[in-house]
Design an enzyme around this catalytic site. Structure first.
Site, PDB file in Angstrom:
ATOM      1  N   LYS A 155       0.900  -1.215   0.035  1.00  0.00           N
ATOM      2  CA  LYS A 155       0.098  -0.020   0.144  1.00  0.00           C
ATOM      3  C   LYS A 155       0.803   1.130   0.063  1.00  0.00           C
ATOM      4  O   LYS A 155       0.440   2.386   0.801  1.00  0.00           O
ATOM      5  CB  LYS A 155      -1.004   0.001   1.318  1.00  0.00           C
ATOM      6  N   ASP A 191      -5.743  -5.649  10.684  1.00  0.00           N
ATOM      7  CA  ASP A 191      -7.018  -4.982  10.476  1.00  0.00           C
ATOM      8  C   ASP A 191      -8.151  -5.995  10.417  1.00  0.00           C
ATOM      9  O   ASP A 191      -9.267  -5.830  10.754  1.00  0.00           O
ATOM     10  CB  ASP A 191      -7.024  -3.622   9.600  1.00  0.00           C
TER      11      ASP A 191
HETATM   12  C1  BGC Z   1      -1.930  -6.054   3.687  1.00  0.00           C
HETATM   13  C2  BGC Z   1      -2.942  -6.520   4.714  1.00  0.00           C
HETATM   14  C3  BGC Z   1      -4.027  -5.723   5.141  1.00  0.00           C
HETATM   15  C4  BGC Z   1      -4.916  -5.164   3.939  1.00  0.00           C
HETATM   16  C5  BGC Z   1      -5.988  -4.284   4.425  1.00  0.00           C
HETATM   17  C6  BGC Z   1      -2.597  -5.537   2.768  1.00  0.00           C
HETATM   18  O1  BGC Z   1      -2.040  -4.559   1.901  1.00  0.00           O
HETATM   19  O2  BGC Z   1      -1.034  -6.905   3.446  1.00  0.00           O
HETATM   20  O3  BGC Z   1      -2.294  -6.939   6.132  1.00  0.00           O
HETATM   21  O4  BGC Z   1      -4.716  -6.529   5.924  1.00  0.00           O
HETATM   22  O5  BGC Z   1      -3.777  -4.628   3.168  1.00  0.00           O
HETATM   23  O6  BGC Z   1      -5.669  -3.205   4.923  1.00  0.00           O
END
Ligand code: BGC
Length: 452
Positions: A155, A191
Site C-alpha cells: 500500500k 486490521d
Molecule cells: C496488507 C494486509 C491488510 C490489507 C488491508 C494489505 O495490503 O497486506 O495485511 O490486511 O492490506 O488493509
C-alpha cells in the site's frame, strides 16, 4: 471495421469474469490456502495463512482502559478505549506525511510514539502504564500475540529498515528513545483480525474478517489442529484466527490468465512490483488508476468523441473514490459524473462521455467485487459452517453504492447453498479491534489466575 462502441466493449469485456472463471479462481486460491497452512509447503505458498495467536474472543465481560494504535493506510490513529458496561472511544487521527511513509523506519516509529505521547497528555495519563493493542495492517509473520516480523510493505509504504524486523520491538525501542511514556503491548493484530473481533463481539457467528479498502485481505477462525505452522505451546487451544494475506494470491503468475494489460502496467509502476497481484485488481489503492488507464487507452485509440484533458494523463489523478461517486448516479443521470469530470478539467461534459465513464467504472468495480466474492466463497466452502457472518470494513466496501449487493449475489452463486452467510459492516474494527483483542487476553489471563 468495428465501431467505436464495439472497440470500447472489446476492451471492457476483459474485465468480465464469468462464473466458470471465478470457480477456477476459487479453486486456485484454495490450493494456495492449503499450502499456506502446511508446514511442508508454506514456503512455496503465495497465500501465507499466518497464525495470529489470537485465541480469546471478547465476550462482553472485558473491563478496563486500553490504548490502541492503528497503522495501515494513509491515516494513523491513536485511541483510548474504556470498556465498562459500554465502550467509550476517544482519540486522534493523523495523516502520514509522504516523507514518513517512505523514509527511515525509526522516523516512522518516532512519529507514532509522538502521537501517542500527545494523546496521553490530553487525557492526563502520561504517567500511567496502560495496556496497548497495536493494529499494523501489513503482512507479518507472527511468533506470538506480541511479536511479529514484517515480511514486506504494501500500500505505498517503503520505510527502510523495517522489513524482516519485529515491529513490536521497533515500537518498544521508539518508546524507550522518547523516555516520556510507558505502555505494555498486549496484542498485535492485523486490521482483518480487528474487524472479525469487533463484529464477533456483537454476533457470535462472525468467523471471517474482511477488508476491501486501500488494501484487500481476510482472516478467519480455523481449528488449531489444521494449522501446521504454529509455534509450540498452543496445542490446548481449539481455535485460532488465521490471517490469510490473500492480497498476494497470484504473485506466482497463477492469475495471469485473467489479468488485463492495465493490471500488468499498474504492477510495473508500483513500488512493490510482482507483489500483491490479487490486491492490485481489487483495492482502493489501485481501482481509480485502472479506470484512468482504460480512459487513456480509449482516448489514444480515438474512441471518445472529445479529447481528454491533460490532467487525466497524470498518474493517480483519477481517485478511487470517484468510482463510487460516479456509480451513485442513477440510470441516465449524470450529476456526480459531471462533477468528477469538471474536477478532471473537462469543460464540456456531454452525456455520451458521462455514460462511457460510468461504464468503465462499473466494469472495474464489478470485477473487484466478483474477485472478492470468489475469495470469500472459498473460505465459506472450506469452513463448511451452516451459518457464517463476515465482518467487513474498508472504504471501497463502505462507500461504493453496490459493492455489498454485488458481493451478496456472487458469493451466493459460488458457495454451496448449505452454507448460509451474512455480510456485516464493522464499526471501526481496525481501530478498536486491537483493544478488544488486548482486553480479551487480559480477561482470560485474569480468569486463569483466579482458577489457580
Ligand atoms: C496488507 C494486509 C491488510 C490489507 C488491508 C494489505 O495490503 O497486506 O495485511 O490486511 O492490506 O488493509
Amino acid at each position: 471495421m468495428a465501431s467505436e462502441l464495439e472497440q470500447m466493449d472489446a476492451i471492457l469485456d476483459k474485465f468480465v469474469l464469468d462464473d466458470d472463471t471465478l470457480f477456477k479462481v476459487s479453486s486456485l486460491l484454495l490450493q494456495q490456502m492449503e499450502r499456506g497452512l502446511s508446514a511442508e509447503h508454506n514456503s512455496i505458498a503465495t497465500v501465507k495463512m499466518f497464525p495470529t495467536y489470537v485465541t480469546s474472543f471478547p465476550n462482553g465481560k472485558e473491563t478496563g482502559r486500553f490504548l490502541a494504535l492503528d497503522l495501515g493506510g494513509s491515516n494513523f490513529r491513536v485511541l483510548t478505549i474504556e470498556m465498562q458496561t459500554d465502550v467509550k472511544i476517544a482519540g486522534n487521527i493523523y495523516s502520514i506525511p509522504e516523507e514518513i511513509m517512505k523514509g527511515p523506519g525509526n522516523k516512522l516509529f518516532d512519529f507514532i510514539v509522538n502521537c501517542l505521547e500527545k494523546l496521553l497528555l490530553d487525557v492526563d495519563q502520561i504517567k500511567d502504564t496502560l495496556p496497548l493493542g497495536f493494529t499494523f495492517s501489513f503482512p507479518c509473520v507472527q511468533h506470538s500475540l506480541t511479536s511479529a516480523t514484517l515480511v514486506f510493505w504494501t500500500k505505498g509504504f517503503e520505510c527502510s529498515g523495517v522489513e524482516g524486523r519485529d515491529v513490536v520491538q521497533l515500537l518498544n525501542d521508539a518508546i524507550q528513545r522518547s523516555g516520556k511514556i510507558s505502555v505494555e503491548v498486549i496484542a498485535f493484530v492485523n486490521d482483518t483480525t480487528g474487524t472479525l473481533t469487533t463484529c464477533a463481539y456483537k454476533d457470535e457467528n462472525c468467523k471471517v474478517g474482511l477488508i476491501v479498502g486501500t488494501g484487500c485481505n481476510a482472516c478467519y477462525v480455523e481449528d488449531t489442529k489444521n494449522i501446521h505452522t504454529l509455534q509450540p505451546g498452543y496445542e490446548d487451544r481449539e481455535k485460532m484466527i488465521v490471517n490469510t494475506e490473500w492480497g498476494a494470491f497470484g504473485d506466482d503468475g497463477c492469475l495471469d490468465f485473467l489479468r488485463t494489460k492495465f493490471d500488468k502496467e499498474i504492477d510495473k509502476e508500483s513500488c512493490n512490483k510482482g507483489k500483491q497481484v490479487f490486491e492490485k485488481m481489487i483495492s482502493g489503492m489501485y481501482m481509480g488508476e485502472i479506470v484512468r488507464k482504460v480512459l487513456v487507452e480509449f482516448d489514444e485509440k480515438g474512441l471518445i468523441p472529445q479529447r481528454l484533458p491533460n490532467r487525466i494523463r497524470e498518474q493517480g489523478s483519477f481517485k478511487s473514490k470517484y468510482v463510487s461517486h460516479i456509480e451513485e448516479d442513477g440510470e441516465g443521470l449524470y450529476p456526480k459524473t459531471k462533477s468528477v469530470l469538471w474536477k478532471l478539467g473537462f469543460i464540456e461534459t456531454p452525456e455520451e462521455e458521462c455514460e462511457i465513464l460510468k461504464r468503465v467504472c462499473r466494469r472495474v468495480s464489478t470485477r473487484a467485487a466478483h474477485l472478492v466474492s470468489a475469495a470469500v466463497a472459498t473460505l465459506l466452502n472450506k469452513m463448511q459452517r451452516p451459518e457464517t457472518t463476515i465482518g467487513v470494513d474498508g472504504s471501497v466496501y463502505r462507500y461504493h453504492p453496490f459493492f455489498k449487493q454485488i458481493m451478496e449475489e456472487k458469493i451466493a452463486d459460488l458457495t454451496d447453498p448449505k452454507y448460509k452467510f451474512k455480510l456485516m459492516l464493522s464499526e471501526d474494527g481496525s481501530g478498536r479491534g486491537a483493544a478488544f483483542v488486548a482486553a480479551a487476553a487480559v480477561r482470560e489471563k485474569r480468569e486463569k489466575d483466579r482458577k489457580l
